[in-house]
Every structure is written in C-alpha cells, then in structure tokens.
Design a protein around this motif. Structure first.
Motif, PDB file in Angstrom:
ATOM      1  N   LEU A 109       0.774  -1.267  -0.146  1.00  0.00           N
ATOM      2  CA  LEU A 109       0.203   0.240  -0.064  1.00  0.00           C
ATOM      3  C   LEU A 109       0.852   1.623  -0.219  1.00  0.00           C
ATOM      4  O   LEU A 109       0.542   2.424  -0.437  1.00  0.00           O
ATOM      5  CB  LEU A 109      -0.601   0.318   1.309  1.00  0.00           C
ATOM      6  N   LEU A 110       2.062   1.304   0.620  1.00  0.00           N
ATOM      7  CA  LEU A 110       2.464   2.309   0.904  1.00  0.00           C
ATOM      8  C   LEU A 110       3.381   2.235  -0.597  1.00  0.00           C
ATOM      9  O   LEU A 110       3.620   3.975  -0.925  1.00  0.00           O
ATOM     10  CB  LEU A 110       4.237   1.844   1.918  1.00  0.00           C
ATOM     11  N   ASN A 111       3.770   1.748  -1.694  1.00  0.00           N
ATOM     12  CA  ASN A 111       4.196   2.401  -3.133  1.00  0.00           C
ATOM     13  C   ASN A 111       2.966   2.864  -3.903  1.00  0.00           C
ATOM     14  O   ASN A 111       3.071   2.448  -5.260  1.00  0.00           O
ATOM     15  CB  ASN A 111       4.921   1.409  -3.812  1.00  0.00           C
ATOM     16  N   HIS A 112       1.836   2.942  -3.071  1.00  0.00           N
ATOM     17  CA  HIS A 112       0.227   3.366  -4.746  1.00  0.00           C
ATOM     18  C   HIS A 112       0.539   4.477  -4.884  1.00  0.00           C
ATOM     19  O   HIS A 112       0.788   5.330  -4.438  1.00  0.00           O
ATOM     20  CB  HIS A 112      -1.014   2.849  -3.791  1.00  0.00           C
ATOM     21  N   SER A 219       2.144  13.277   5.432  1.00  0.00           N
ATOM     22  CA  SER A 219       2.583  14.609   3.890  1.00  0.00           C
ATOM     23  C   SER A 219       2.897  14.193   2.739  1.00  0.00           C
ATOM     24  O   SER A 219       2.630  13.612   1.616  1.00  0.00           O
ATOM     25  CB  SER A 219       2.813  16.082   4.372  1.00  0.00           C
ATOM     26  N   GLY A 220       4.063  13.507   3.207  1.00  0.00           N
ATOM     27  CA  GLY A 220       5.495  12.941   1.901  1.00  0.00           C
ATOM     28  C   GLY A 220       4.637  11.967   1.566  1.00  0.00           C
ATOM     29  O   GLY A 220       5.298  11.112  -0.030  1.00  0.00           O
ATOM     30  N   LEU A 221       4.346  10.550   1.925  1.00  0.00           N
ATOM     31  CA  LEU A 221       3.596   9.818   1.235  1.00  0.00           C
ATOM     32  C   LEU A 221       2.516   9.812   0.131  1.00  0.00           C
ATOM     33  O   LEU A 221       2.071   8.597  -0.914  1.00  0.00           O
ATOM     34  CB  LEU A 221       3.079   8.446   2.506  1.00  0.00           C
ATOM     35  N   SER A 222       2.374  10.993  -0.044  1.00  0.00           N
ATOM     36  CA  SER A 222       1.083  11.092  -0.768  1.00  0.00           C
ATOM     37  C   SER A 222       1.155  12.313  -2.096  1.00  0.00           C
ATOM     38  O   SER A 222       1.909  12.908  -2.019  1.00  0.00           O
ATOM     39  CB  SER A 222      -0.076  11.691   0.579  1.00  0.00           C
TER      40      SER A 222
END
Length: 289
Positions: A109-112, A219-222
């Motif tokens: 999910l972290l790389n969606h 914020s950085g994940l998105s």
C-alpha cells in the motif's frame, strides 16, 4: 552484517537521530567502520554530545538485535530501509525521509500511486464529519489509499471511511504502543487488512514531540493533503506546511469566520491552499500526476 542490517541496528540505538545518521552515512557511506569507532570518534566525526555518544556506543555494542528481529518477525512486523527497492517512492522524494520504516499489514500500500493524506482537528463538528464523508466517498469508490495519523477526530474518521478501500496509519510511536488507546480496535483492523507504519522502533512509547515529527511522513507518502477543520494553531497546519515544503498540493475545506475550527483552514486558503467544495476539486488537480 550487510549495510541494511547495520542501519537497522544503528536506528535502534539511543542518541542516533535523523541528522546523526545522515552525518554517519556521509562519513562512512557503506557503514564499514561504525563498530570500530570509539566514543571520542563519535563526538569528533558525528558531532555527538558526549552523553549521546556514550549511550549510542553502549547500544551499538550491547543490543541483542537477533532477538529483537525474531520478535518482530513473529509479530508480523516488516522493516523497510531507505536502501530497499520497496521503500515508498513518494516518500523518498522528500528532504528528510525516514531511514527506516517499521510496519504491520500490507507493505504494498505504501507504493500505491493514488494516495491522499487527510488531517484535521481532534474535536470535529458534525458538519465537519459530514463534509469529510462527502469528499472522501468518491476516493473510496475509486480505491484510493487514504493516509492519516490515527488521532482522534478527523484522522480516525478518515481511516474508518476508508476501510472499504485502502488506508495507512502513520504512528507517532512504535507499533507496540499505538496511540491513542481509544483507537486500539481501529488499529487492529488497519493492521489486519491495510497498513500501519512508524519511523520509530516498535517498543518506542508515544511522546508529544514525535507527532509533529511524523507529520512529514503523512504528507510525504501522498500526492496531496486535505485539511478538514483546524484551529489557527494545530498539528494539522504543521502537516500542511510540511506538504508545501515537499512541493505537494494542499487542499482545505472552508468554514465560517465565526468557527474556531475553520480559522486554520481559512488561513491556509488565504495563503494559497486549494479551496475544496467537492471531491472533484481534488481529483482534477491530482489527475495529472
């Protein structure tokens, strides 16, 4: 021991903050010499304070990492370092990405690609909750991944609304110490079918200063961050500031000038955040990514 294993070990040592590890990697990129450095070397080359160097040295030579890692594996905790190809691509782009991530659930999910962060007040109004429902419904229908911080209020509700799609909780504590306690059942649902992550080793207790620090991960994940109800001074605005520094879009729901919970979001809009009246206002901005 390879470089990845050494980084995980170093990350567990007291006295080793983000900047210290950065200095270490600049000084010794392959981490070949770390176990041969004295306390004096740590002070000289890494500019560590003597008491920080002492506890770091102790942990470096005394921690039983084999036992810890076996415990993590038994409990279903995965570890991703910045050296791993599984490391979240969006997160790797920020100025200060976490060196190590600890997670439970589905690491994929972290790389969606389609990821939206949602933050807001811990004491939302009924109107704020209804607004969040309206905005998030199309994202959930389209199977976007919603990232938030597991806090009371808007964060927790964003996770709840996203359980039929995908959601990621970013903790301000270790995975063995999820906070707040009121969201333990929600946390268990998330790690069962979704994902929870932390940049802190699993036994790390929640501390007030860790929550603003973890906001850069939310914020950085998105691709963008949506702020729903925030007072003029709040953690949600810290996340919005982090998003802007990272070059990500910030979206805000407007509110009445008489409502304290709208002062922060209205100010964000005044400063250039995108005013949101419907989900399309966000989707239209992010569809080009």
């Amino acid at each position: 021991m390879n470089k990845r294993d050494k980084l995980i070990h170093i990350h567990h040592c007291r006295g080793a903050g983000w900047k210290t590890i950065k200095k270490l990697l600049v000084h010794d990129p392959e981490l070949k010499h770390i176990y041969h450095m004295s306390i004096e070397d740590l002070c000289t080359y890494l500019q560590m304070l003597p008491h920080h160097a002492k506890v770091f040295f102790e942990d470096l030579h005394q921690l039983d990492m084999s036992t810890l890692l076996s415990e993590y594996e038994k409990d279903g905790i995965f570890i991703i370092t910045i050296f791993d190809h599984e490391y979240p691509s969006h997160l790797k782009e920020i100025y200060d990405p976490p060196w190590v991530l600890y997670g439970m659930g589905q690491p994929s999910l972290l790389n969606h690609h389609n990821i939206l962060s949602v933050v807001g007040t811990r004491k939302p109004s009924k109107l704020g909750l209804l607004s969040l429902e309206k905005i998030l419904a199309p994202f959930v229908d389209r199977k976007w991944t919603i990232v938030s911080g597991l806090a009371l209020g808007i964060d927790g509700y964003a996770h709840q609304l996203s359980l039929s799609s995908y959601t990621v909780a970013v903790l301000g504590s270790g995975l063995y110490c999820p906070y707040p306690r009121q969201h333990r059942a929600l946390f268990n649902k998330i790690i069962s079918d979704h994902a929870a992550i932390s940049e802190y080793p699993p036994h790390t207790s929640p501390q007030k200063w860790r929550f603003p620090e973890r906001n850069r991960i939310i914020s950085g994940l998105s691709l963008g961050t949506l702020v729903v109800e925030a007072k003029e001074r709040s953690g949600s605005l810290i996340t919005a500031d982090q998003a802007l520094e990272q070059g990500r879009d910030v979206f805000a729901l407007p509110g009445s000038i008489l409502d304290d919970n709208a002062l922060g979001t209205n100010k964000l809009i005044q400063q250039g955040a995108k005013l949101v009246l419907s989900s399309e206002d966000i989707l239209n901005e992010l569809k080009f990514y």
